[in-house]
Each structure stands twice: as C-alpha cells, then as structure tokens.
Design a protein around this motif. Structure first.
Motif, PDB file in Angstrom:
ATOM      1  N   ASP A 115       0.856  -1.180   0.000  1.00 53.19           N
ATOM      2  CA  ASP A 115       0.000   0.000   0.000  1.00 53.19           C
ATOM      3  C   ASP A 115       0.892   1.229   0.000  1.00 53.19           C
ATOM      4  O   ASP A 115       1.636   1.485   0.954  1.00 53.19           O
ATOM      5  CB  ASP A 115      -0.900  -0.016   1.239  1.00 53.19           C
ATOM      6  N   ARG A 116       0.834   2.030  -1.038  1.00 51.75           N
ATOM      7  CA  ARG A 116       1.708   3.200  -1.137  1.00 51.75           C
ATOM      8  C   ARG A 116       1.345   4.289  -0.130  1.00 51.75           C
ATOM      9  O   ARG A 116       2.128   5.198   0.112  1.00 51.75           O
ATOM     10  CB  ARG A 116       1.637   3.775  -2.552  1.00 51.75           C
ATOM     11  N   ALA A 117       0.141   4.219   0.440  1.00 49.27           N
ATOM     12  CA  ALA A 117      -0.289   5.241   1.393  1.00 49.27           C
ATOM     13  C   ALA A 117       0.130   4.927   2.819  1.00 49.27           C
ATOM     14  O   ALA A 117      -0.138   5.722   3.725  1.00 49.27           O
ATOM     15  CB  ALA A 117      -1.806   5.392   1.317  1.00 49.27           C
ATOM     16  N   THR A 118       0.791   3.787   3.034  1.00 54.32           N
ATOM     17  CA  THR A 118       1.100   3.352   4.397  1.00 54.32           C
ATOM     18  C   THR A 118       1.876   4.403   5.176  1.00 54.32           C
ATOM     19  O   THR A 118       1.533   4.733   6.316  1.00 54.32           O
ATOM     20  CB  THR A 118       1.887   2.031   4.377  1.00 54.32           C
ATOM     21  N   ASP A 119       2.939   4.930   4.604  1.00 48.57           N
ATOM     22  CA  ASP A 119       3.777   5.887   5.325  1.00 48.57           C
ATOM     23  C   ASP A 119       2.963   7.102   5.761  1.00 48.57           C
ATOM     24  O   ASP A 119       3.127   7.609   6.877  1.00 48.57           O
ATOM     25  CB  ASP A 119       4.964   6.322   4.469  1.00 48.57           C
ATOM     26  N   TRP A 120       2.095   7.577   4.888  1.00 46.98           N
ATOM     27  CA  TRP A 120       1.287   8.757   5.235  1.00 46.98           C
ATOM     28  C   TRP A 120       0.260   8.402   6.303  1.00 46.98           C
ATOM     29  O   TRP A 120       0.086   9.124   7.293  1.00 46.98           O
ATOM     30  CB  TRP A 120       0.581   9.307   3.993  1.00 46.98           C
ATOM     31  N   LEU A 121      -0.432   7.267   6.123  1.00 48.57           N
ATOM     32  CA  LEU A 121      -1.484   6.882   7.060  1.00 48.57           C
ATOM     33  C   LEU A 121      -0.929   6.532   8.437  1.00 48.57           C
ATOM     34  O   LEU A 121      -1.640   6.632   9.441  1.00 48.57           O
ATOM     35  CB  LEU A 121      -2.283   5.710   6.500  1.00 48.57           C
ATOM     36  N   ASP A 122       0.340   6.117   8.503  1.00 53.87           N
ATOM     37  CA  ASP A 122       0.948   5.825   9.792  1.00 53.87           C
ATOM     38  C   ASP A 122       1.041   7.060  10.687  1.00 53.87           C
ATOM     39  O   ASP A 122       1.159   6.933  11.907  1.00 53.87           O
ATOM     40  CB  ASP A 122       2.358   5.248   9.602  1.00 53.87           C
ATOM     41  N   GLN A 123       1.002   8.226  10.093  1.00 58.34           N
ATOM     42  CA  GLN A 123       1.184   9.458  10.867  1.00 58.34           C
ATOM     43  C   GLN A 123       0.036  10.454  10.704  1.00 58.34           C
ATOM     44  O   GLN A 123       0.112  11.569  11.219  1.00 58.34           O
ATOM     45  CB  GLN A 123       2.504  10.140  10.464  1.00 58.34           C
ATOM     46  N   ASN A 124      -1.018  10.066  10.005  1.00 58.52           N
ATOM     47  CA  ASN A 124      -2.124  10.985   9.747  1.00 58.52           C
ATOM     48  C   ASN A 124      -3.457  10.258   9.809  1.00 58.52           C
ATOM     49  O   ASN A 124      -3.526   9.041   9.630  1.00 58.52           O
ATOM     50  CB  ASN A 124      -1.976  11.626   8.356  1.00 58.52           C
ATOM     51  N   SER A 125      -4.515  11.016  10.048  1.00 56.29           N
ATOM     52  CA  SER A 125      -5.864  10.463  10.069  1.00 56.29           C
ATOM     53  C   SER A 125      -6.592  10.801   8.790  1.00 56.29           C
ATOM     54  O   SER A 125      -6.409  11.868   8.217  1.00 56.29           O
ATOM     55  CB  SER A 125      -6.666  11.015  11.256  1.00 56.29           C
ATOM     56  N   ALA A 126      -7.447   9.854   8.376  1.00 60.92           N
ATOM     57  CA  ALA A 126      -8.290  10.095   7.213  1.00 60.92           C
ATOM     58  C   ALA A 126      -9.733   9.754   7.562  1.00 60.92           C
ATOM     59  O   ALA A 126     -10.507   9.336   6.715  1.00 60.92           O
ATOM     60  CB  ALA A 126      -7.811   9.275   6.022  1.00 60.92           C
ATOM     61  N   GLY A 127     -10.085   9.891   8.845  1.00 65.13           N
ATOM     62  CA  GLY A 127     -11.411   9.521   9.309  1.00 65.13           C
ATOM     63  C   GLY A 127     -12.180  10.699   9.853  1.00 65.13           C
ATOM     64  O   GLY A 127     -11.741  11.852   9.778  1.00 65.13           O
ATOM     65  N   THR A 128     -13.344  10.401  10.423  1.00 65.87           N
ATOM     66  CA  THR A 128     -14.229  11.459  10.916  1.00 65.87           C
ATOM     67  C   THR A 128     -14.594  11.235  12.380  1.00 65.87           C
ATOM     68  O   THR A 128     -15.622  11.723  12.847  1.00 65.87           O
ATOM     69  CB  THR A 128     -15.523  11.506  10.078  1.00 65.87           C
ATOM     70  N   GLY A 129     -13.787  10.508  13.126  1.00 60.37           N
ATOM     71  CA  GLY A 129     -14.092  10.179  14.511  1.00 60.37           C
ATOM     72  C   GLY A 129     -13.798  11.319  15.466  1.00 60.37           C
ATOM     73  O   GLY A 129     -13.344  12.404  15.064  1.00 60.37           O
ATOM     74  N   PRO A 130     -14.026  11.086  16.762  1.00 56.57           N
ATOM     75  CA  PRO A 130     -13.841  12.142  17.762  1.00 56.57           C
ATOM     76  C   PRO A 130     -12.387  12.526  17.996  1.00 56.57           C
ATOM     77  O   PRO A 130     -12.105  13.622  18.499  1.00 56.57           O
ATOM     78  CB  PRO A 130     -14.467  11.540  19.020  1.00 56.57           C
ATOM     79  N   TYR A 131     -11.467  11.625  17.654  1.00 59.48           N
ATOM     80  CA  TYR A 131     -10.038  11.911  17.781  1.00 59.48           C
ATOM     81  C   TYR A 131      -9.340  11.641  16.452  1.00 59.48           C
ATOM     82  O   TYR A 131      -9.784  10.806  15.657  1.00 59.48           O
ATOM     83  CB  TYR A 131      -9.403  11.047  18.877  1.00 59.48           C
ATOM     84  N   VAL A 132      -8.247  12.339  16.243  1.00 55.93           N
ATOM     85  CA  VAL A 132      -7.452  12.132  15.033  1.00 55.93           C
ATOM     86  C   VAL A 132      -6.031  11.735  15.442  1.00 55.93           C
ATOM     87  O   VAL A 132      -5.556  12.077  16.535  1.00 55.93           O
ATOM     88  CB  VAL A 132      -7.407  13.394  14.145  1.00 55.93           C
ATOM     89  N   LEU A 133      -5.387  11.003  14.567  1.00 53.02           N
ATOM     90  CA  LEU A 133      -4.021  10.555  14.829  1.00 53.02           C
ATOM     91  C   LEU A 133      -3.061  11.718  14.689  1.00 53.02           C
ATOM     92  O   LEU A 133      -3.013  12.387  13.660  1.00 53.02           O
ATOM     93  CB  LEU A 133      -3.648   9.443  13.849  1.00 53.02           C
ATOM     94  N   LYS A 134      -2.297  11.957  15.742  1.00 51.51           N
ATOM     95  CA  LYS A 134      -1.276  13.001  15.704  1.00 51.51           C
ATOM     96  C   LYS A 134       0.100  12.406  15.451  1.00 51.51           C
ATOM     97  O   LYS A 134       0.901  12.944  14.680  1.00 51.51           O
ATOM     98  CB  LYS A 134      -1.263  13.763  17.034  1.00 51.51           C
ATOM     99  N   LYS A 135       0.386  11.268  16.098  1.00 46.85           N
ATOM    100  CA  LYS A 135       1.707  10.651  15.948  1.00 46.85           C
ATOM    101  C   LYS A 135       1.638   9.184  16.314  1.00 46.85           C
ATOM    102  O   LYS A 135       0.902   8.802  17.222  1.00 46.85           O
ATOM    103  CB  LYS A 135       2.739  11.359  16.847  1.00 46.85           C
ATOM    104  N   TRP A 136       2.387   8.369  15.591  1.00 46.78           N
ATOM    105  CA  TRP A 136       2.535   6.962  15.936  1.00 46.78           C
ATOM    106  C   TRP A 136       4.006   6.605  15.881  1.00 46.78           C
ATOM    107  O   TRP A 136       4.646   6.708  14.831  1.00 46.78           O
ATOM    108  CB  TRP A 136       1.745   6.062  14.973  1.00 46.78           C
ATOM    109  N   THR A 137       4.549   6.193  17.021  1.00 46.51           N
ATOM    110  CA  THR A 137       5.915   5.703  17.092  1.00 46.51           C
ATOM    111  C   THR A 137       5.823   4.206  17.358  1.00 46.51           C
ATOM    112  O   THR A 137       5.412   3.791  18.445  1.00 46.51           O
ATOM    113  CB  THR A 137       6.705   6.399  18.217  1.00 46.51           C
TER     114      THR A 137
END
Length: 337
Positions: A1-23
């Motif tokens: 999946d070419r979007a993996t690197d971006w999705l690992d550090q960003n949110s693309a959803g509409t939930g109550p919280y969004v992804l800020k960082k994943w280590t």
C-alpha cells in the motif's frame, strides 16, 4: 500500500479523535478532532503507550501515571481489586486462543493423520485451562468461531475424554503415543495469558495419553513468519475480530489458501463451500445452519482446536468514567471522561 507511510502518521477519518503521531512499539498520540459532528470529545489529547508487561501496566495505573491498563491476567486483576486504587471493568470479547495442527505430511507425518489430531483434541483439559489458568475469566470455544456470533453453538465444544483419545491413537497405529515439536511465541496472548504458561499446561495434558510435546520458544516475529509460511507442526495462536460477523472467521479458517487455512495446509472443499456460500446469503436462519455444519466439520478435521475465548479486565484509575469495552474496537474513547 503506497499510502502506508502517510497513514501511519495521519488520520483520514471522521471520529472524535485524530491521529497526531505513531511511534512503532512506543506510543500512539491522538488529539481531539475539532471538526467532529457531535459534542467535542472529553480530552484534548490521549496517549496510548505500548507497555508489553501487564504487571508494569498495572503498576503505572496504581501510581497514577496511566489511566487505563489492558491485558491483565487473573492474578493481577485480583490484586488490583484488593488495592482499592480504582475499578475493574470487565468485558466480553470476540478474541480467541486456539491450537493449530498441520495437515501436511511434509510438515508432520503424525499430525497429517486426522485421528491423531482428534486424539490431541480429546486429551486437552479445557476446564483446567479456564478455571486454573484463567481463574474463570474465559469461556470455552466450540471451534474457532467465537461464542456470540451467528451460528456459534457452545454445545459443539469438545470435552476431555482420555479414553477416546487413547482409542484414536491406537486406531491410527500409535498406541504408545508420539512425539512432536511445538514452537510457540514468547509473548502474552489475548486475555493476559502467557503463551509459556499455556503450552506448559498443554504439554502436561497431552502426556497423559502418551503424546510428548517438545516445547521450543521463539521470538514472536520469527514464530509468526514460520507459522504464516506453514512450517510449524503444532502451535498456539490467537485471533482478534475485524468485524462482528461469522464470515470474518469462517473464510480465513475454512477456505484453502486463506489467511489461517494456509498455515496448517487445510483443504476441505465442503468447509470452503459453506464458508463462502454463507457469506453470500442474507437469511440468518439459513446462514446459522450452514455455520453450524461448518463447525462440525472443523471439529471432525481437528486442524484447529478452539481453546478459550477470554474475558477482558481493564484496570481503571480513580476519577476516570465512561470506560466500556467493545469486542471489536476495544474502547470507544469518545465516552471516556
């Protein structure tokens, strides 16, 4: 999946919280979504820390460093109840721990014999695992389809029958039993149960009928690679849900070449047919009937033996409310306050 690197550090959803960082292996940081359609979430920021050791998790809750701890075993749960330093929230899961046995004679000439796999199934002390190792915080699986899903029938769960196990061994030409190597992962399984604790119990159970398990611990990444490649004769594994429908278990375990089936070289055309067709129809009664037949096939073939479906115990620190366990997505942080 070419979007993996971006999705690992960003949110693309509409939930109550969004992804800020994943280590990876350290933490996940969530922040309140300012565009959420309902009232704003209670916390500006949530940090989910990766703490593999359950005892360390609990100590951090007791010190006030962490608000919620998962993966507590029965002893740690009892300790936290006694401490009065918070509350224990219990939830039912769709998680499972199962025994997997190859059907390939190239991997194990013994376990390629169906009667020997059945003998292993009947030799297991299921009640001992639930009452002894889990202190009652689990139920027995009827097969690899968890209790609570459409068509799952607890009445199909195998019971320990040492006489039947010995009879099957004799019928297969192994009256004195056989030896086989079990490679297992060096980690804690779902429900807070140590893999080492479980396999030691299984080793003792099977020895009662002459089946000698040679235990070989292996680092989890290496174990998983060999299991997925179908190289292991017998092992234990766990499975967690993607969505709450039987289809999510039936196809991976029943269809030749699917995620779980290929790991044990499982190939039963009728099982595959039932799993696929049940996913195509909408009549729940007919689907339940098909899934029940599938479970009967699973227990006859005995390539997989369902062991336990654990309950979950969360240690929740004082001042934290709204913690409700969900068997699919675990915690809905929107309601935590």
């Amino acid at each position: 999946d070419r979007a993996t690197d971006w999705l690992d550090q960003n949110s693309a959803g509409t939930g109550p919280y969004v992804l800020k960082k994943w280590t990876r292996g350290v933490e996940v940081v969530l922040e309140r979504n300012p565009n959420y359609w309902r009232r704003p979430a209670s916390f500006a920021r949530i940090v989910i820390r990766d703490i593999p050791d359950p005892a360390t998790q609990l100590e951090q809750v007791e010190r006030g460093d962490v608000a919620i701890a998962e993966s507590l075993d029965a002893d740690l749960t009892a300790r936290f109840r006694r401490s009065a330093k918070g509350q224990v929230v219990e939830g039912n899961t769709l998680d499972m721990i199962y025994l997997a046995m190859t059907t390939s004679p190239q991997v194990s000439s013994a376990l390629a014999e169906r009667k020997l796999r059945q003998a292993v199934m009947y030799a297991i002390d299921y009640d001992g695992i639930i009452k002894g190792l889990m202190r009652g915080a689990a139920v027995q699986l009827p097969t690899v389809i968890p209790v609570g899903l459409l068509g799952s029938d607890p009445a199909l769960a195998p019971k320990r029958d040492l006489a039947r196990a010995r009879q099957l061994l004799a019928e297969a030409g192994y009256p004195n039993g056989f030896s086989v190597k079990m490679v297992y992962p060096t980690r804690v399984l779902v429900g807070g149960l140590s893999a080492e604790t479980l396999v030691t119990k299984l080793q003792a159970d099977l020895a009662k009928v002459g089946v000698q398990l040679g235990l070989e611990p292996r680092e989890a990444v290496a174990w998983r690679a060999d299991y997925r490649a179908g190289k292991l004769a017998i092992t234990i594994a766990d499975w967690t849900p993607d969505f709450p429908d039987t289809h999510g278990w039936a196809v991976p375990f029943a269809v030749k070449g699917a995620a779980a089936a290929r790991r044990v070289h499982y190939d039963n055309p009728r099982a595959a047919q039932l799993a696929i067709e049940a996913g195509r129809i909408t009549d729940p009664a007919r689907r339940a009937q098909m899934y029940r037949e599938l479970q009967q096939i699973f227990n006859t073939d005995a390539a997989y033996v369902g062991l336990i479906q654990p309950k979950v115990n969360l240690a929740v620190g004082p001042g934290v409310a709204g913690v409700i366990y969900n068997p699919v997505y675990f915690l809905d942080y929107y309601y935590v306050r």
